[in-house]
Enzyme design. Sequence first.
Site, mmCIF file in Angstrom:
data_model
loop_
_atom_site.group_PDB
_atom_site.id
_atom_site.type_symbol
_atom_site.label_atom_id
_atom_site.label_comp_id
_atom_site.label_asym_id
_atom_site.label_seq_id
_atom_site.Cartn_x
_atom_site.Cartn_y
_atom_site.Cartn_z
ATOM 1 N N ILE A 1 0.858 -1.184 0.000
ATOM 2 C CA ILE A 1 0.000 0.000 0.000
ATOM 3 C C ILE A 1 0.893 1.233 0.000
ATOM 4 C CG2 ILE A 1 -0.217 -0.125 2.538
ATOM 5 C CD1 ILE A 1 -2.979 1.211 2.251
ATOM 6 N N ILE B 1 4.770 -1.209 2.993
ATOM 7 C CA ILE B 1 4.431 0.186 2.749
ATOM 8 C C ILE B 1 5.294 0.684 1.589
ATOM 9 C CG2 ILE B 1 4.199 2.484 3.736
ATOM 10 C CD1 ILE B 1 2.470 0.401 5.210
ATOM 11 N N LYS B 2 4.628 1.234 0.566
ATOM 12 C CA LYS B 2 5.363 1.742 -0.599
ATOM 13 C C LYS B 2 5.799 3.175 -0.348
ATOM 14 C CE LYS B 2 4.180 0.321 -4.914
ATOM 15 N NZ LYS B 2 3.321 0.113 -6.087
ATOM 16 N N VAL B 3 7.093 3.398 -0.485
ATOM 17 C CA VAL B 3 7.682 4.728 -0.293
ATOM 18 C C VAL B 3 8.431 5.086 -1.576
ATOM 19 C CG1 VAL B 3 9.387 6.064 1.023
ATOM 20 C CG2 VAL B 3 7.912 4.423 2.198
#
Length: 377
Positions: free
Chosen positions: A109, A140-142
């Site tokens: 996400i 977690i997409k960064v």
Amino acid sequence: MSHNPLLLLRSLGQSIWLDYIERGMLVSGELAHQIKNDGLAGVTSNPSIFEKAITGHEDYDADIARLARCVGNVTEIYETIVIDDIGHAADLFLPVHERTKGRDGYVSIEVSPHLAYETDKTAKEAVRLWEKLHRPNIMIKVPGTRQGLPAVQQLIAKGINVNVTLLFGLGRYREVLDAWMNGLEERDRAGLPLASVASVASFFLSRIDVLVDKQLDSLAGSAEKETASRLRGAAATAYARLAYQIYKETLKSDRWLRLAGRGAQSQRLLWASTATKDSAYSDVKYVEALIGPETVNTLPPETLNAYRKHGDPALRLEQDLTQAAEVPARLTKLGIELEAVAQKLEEEGVKKFIEPFDKLLASLEQRRQKIAARQPV
């Protein structure tokens, strides 16, 4: 029964994730079917995917109507829907996560694309999403922007799984590896376990070729025309192969070996943006050439279906390495600098996520207002 090429990829050491998510496939059993029959090992999402899913399907109408009555904030409506889908998908993949001892089974996400250039806000938002989803197989997409890298380090140090996204260049990829190892070292110094922290570095492919090919085509009619035509479609594959060599070098370094000795798992390369954009190329171009151990390929549904039909799995990621190493220099001679291309694509990539994100929020706000207007006073 004929062999499913997607299952053969798994036997060659590559994990296949799906670059798509929407409510219908979660509730109909379609995703569960793909996990079982295609060996699907994860899901990636982004604002563009959710914009298509939520505005294009009626499955969300009841939820939007319910939330519109009790939630005043459109961002909260969006997030509730997204967290519900991501959580549902993660639950379906939990057996994969357990079976692979935390190597696969992840659902990604993305933090708000508006935060791509804000380190502290990115880190804070990532922690909040992680805590809200509260599952071991969330990533977690960064964005791998310069400002995103310190956030990656902070999150890894906290034990949060990170998918570093929007990578287009080798220089930035080296910085990502550094930030990831910094995070692990920080965690190790604090006496915290390393084995459960997973990360992937998402290298975007087709967008590289689209931009480079456009520049090559503009040379048509010049003396370099023949060289330019031979280099069409070569840049992304070459860069991916060179990135994999950097990955392998890193795994031999003393720094990594120390972390591995403490139980850390390597940060795999993930091939993203794998739908072929140019009809002159094979529809599985970004799958066939990049099959190799310890990699992930995330495929949109049409590419996944195409590979199931006519994929030809074999280890090819380390083929033609000499040729791959020559591609950047040959492009430079024609006035095309791949690291400059990478910087341009990173900036464009952030914009390409902000636009659908804002469009989706605007669409939800419209629907919220319509529902509110129908409510009795």
